[in-house]
Scaffold this active site. Sequence first.
Site, short mmCIF file in Angstrom:
data_model
loop_
_atom_site.label_atom_id
_atom_site.label_comp_id
_atom_site.label_asym_id
_atom_site.label_seq_id
_atom_site.Cartn_x
_atom_site.Cartn_y
_atom_site.Cartn_z
N LYS A 194 0.79 -1.23 -0.04
CA LYS A 194 0.03 0.05 -0.18
C LYS A 194 0.70 1.43 0.09
O LYS A 194 1.77 1.42 0.72
CB LYS A 194 -1.06 0.14 1.23
CG LYS A 194 -2.13 -1.17 1.18
CD LYS A 194 -2.85 -1.03 2.49
CE LYS A 194 -2.78 -2.31 3.23
NZ LYS A 194 -2.67 -2.10 4.49
N GLY A 215 5.79 -1.63 12.34
CA GLY A 215 5.16 -0.38 12.65
C GLY A 215 6.06 0.60 13.18
O GLY A 215 6.02 1.70 12.83
P1 AMP Z 1 3.44 -4.04 3.37
O1 AMP Z 1 2.90 -4.50 4.58
O2 AMP Z 1 2.54 -3.02 2.77
O3 AMP Z 1 4.82 -3.69 3.57
O4 AMP Z 1 3.13 -5.26 2.24
C1 AMP Z 1 3.77 -6.35 2.23
C2 AMP Z 1 3.22 -7.24 1.14
O5 AMP Z 1 3.19 -6.54 0.03
C3 AMP Z 1 3.95 -8.53 1.01
O6 AMP Z 1 2.90 -9.71 1.69
C4 AMP Z 1 3.96 -8.87 -0.60
O7 AMP Z 1 3.43 -9.88 -0.92
C5 AMP Z 1 3.07 -7.69 -1.05
N1 AMP Z 1 3.52 -7.16 -2.35
C6 AMP Z 1 4.58 -6.78 -2.95
N2 AMP Z 1 4.56 -6.52 -4.27
C7 AMP Z 1 3.19 -6.81 -4.59
C8 AMP Z 1 2.66 -6.58 -5.79
N3 AMP Z 1 3.01 -6.18 -6.89
N4 AMP Z 1 1.44 -6.94 -5.76
C9 AMP Z 1 0.74 -7.11 -4.68
N5 AMP Z 1 1.18 -7.50 -3.34
C10 AMP Z 1 2.67 -7.08 -3.65
#
Ligand code: AMP
Length: 391
Positions: A201, A371
Site C-alpha cells: 500500500k 510499525g
Molecule cells: P506491506 O505490509 O505494505 O509492506 O506489504 C507487504 C506485502 O506486499 C507482502 O505480503 C507482499 O506480498 C506484497 N506485495 C509486494 N509486491 C506486490 C505486488 N506487486 N502486488 C501485490 N502485493 C505485493
Amino acid sequence: MKKTIRDYDLKGKKVIIRVDFNVPMKDSVITDDNRIKESLETIRYAVDHEAKVILLSHLGRIKKEEDKKGKTLRPIAIRLSELLEKPILFVYETRGKRVEEAVNNMKNGDIVLLENTRFEDIDGKKESSSDAELGKYWADLGDIYINDAFGTSHREHASNVGIASRLPNGIGFLIEKELEYLEPAINNPEQPFTVILGGAKVNDKIGVIENLVHKADFILIGGGMAYTFLKSQGKEIGSSLCDQENLQFCNEILSTYCDKIILPLDSLCTKSLESKEGTIKTELDSDDIGVDIGPKTVELFKKYLEISKTIVWNGPVGIFEEPAFSKGTKNLLEILKQNSGVTILGGGDTASAAIHFGYKESMTHISTGGGASLEMLEGKDLPGISIITEQ
Ligand code: AMP
C-alpha cells in the site's frame, strides 16, 4: 542517550521487563521463535545480576472473550524455559492475588511471566488505551522498568508508557541496538543515501516518503505500491494494485522530485494470482497483474545501490511469499549483500524475506519492529521510548 538496564543495580530488585513475545502461532504452536530469542540477552543480563525478573508481553489482538483462544503465553513460557535452561513461573492472570503472590515469593534470579497483557483489553481496552489504574497496578509490582519491546514502542500502552511513567526506567539491549542502527541511518546517513520502498500500500508509506525525500539521494519504488505511481503518470497498469485515493499524491511528489524517485522499468506480470507463472513486460496489458520487478528494473536499481553508502529498505518489491514472484526481492537482497556500506531492513515482511532467503547475517541491521521502524522512518517519536529517562 537513553538510560539502559546497565545503569541500574539490579540485585534483589523486582525488574519489570516489557518484552515482545508476539510470535506467530498456529494451533497454539509457535511457528517462529525469533522474537523470543531476540529478548534473551536482556533477560539473561537481569538474571545474572540477581534481579527478580517480571516479564510482560502481548500476543495478538484481543477484543472479545473468544479472541483469547490460542493467545495464552503459556507455550511461550515453555519455549523460554527451554532456551534459558531455567524454570519460568507462568501466571495465568494479568493481575490479582495469584500475580501478587507469585511476585512476592520470588527469589533473586527467578523469572515470572504474566499472562498476555492484551487480555486486559476485553473490558474497556485497558492495555491498549493505557488505562492509568492498570499502569499503576503493574508498576506497583516492581522497582525498575525496562522496555525491550521495540515492536510496540510506537504505541502508548499501559505496559510501556503506563509503567515507565511511574518507575525508574531504561531500555533493554534489543531497543538499544535498534536505536544504535536506526537513528544515525535516518538522521545522519552517510551519503549517497538510498531508500527502497515496496509492499502493498502507498498509503502506509506516504509519511516515510514525505520525511525521507528531503534526506535521501534516491528513493527506489517497487512492489505493489509502484503501480499507483506508474498510473499517476498515465501508464497502463492492468489489474495491478492501485491506490486510487493517492494518485494525486504520487503525481505531485513525482513532479517535484522526478530525479530522486525512481520507478520500475519492467514487471513480472501474470493474468491470475493463482497461475504461479509470469511474463516480463515493459508495457502492461489491461488484464495483466504486476507481481514483481523485472530484470531491467533490477539493473536500474543496482546502479543506485552500488554507489550508496547507506541503504534503508522497507517493503518487499514483489509477492515474495510465492517463489515464482520472489526473484526481484532476492536479487535486491543479493545486491545489498555485496554493498560494504550500511544496510538496514525494516518492516515485518522485508525482515522475514531476508531471513527466509538466508540474508540475515549479510545486513548491517534487520529491525524487529514493523510499525515502529516505519514510524521512525516517518520521523515520529515513539512514545514507548520517549518516556524513558535520558542519561
Ligand atoms: P506491506 O505490509 O505494505 O509492506 O506489504 C507487504 C506485502 O506486499 C507482502 O505480503 C507482499 O506480498 C506484497 N506485495 C509486494 N509486491 C506486490 C505486488 N506487486 N502486488 C501485490 N502485493 C505485493
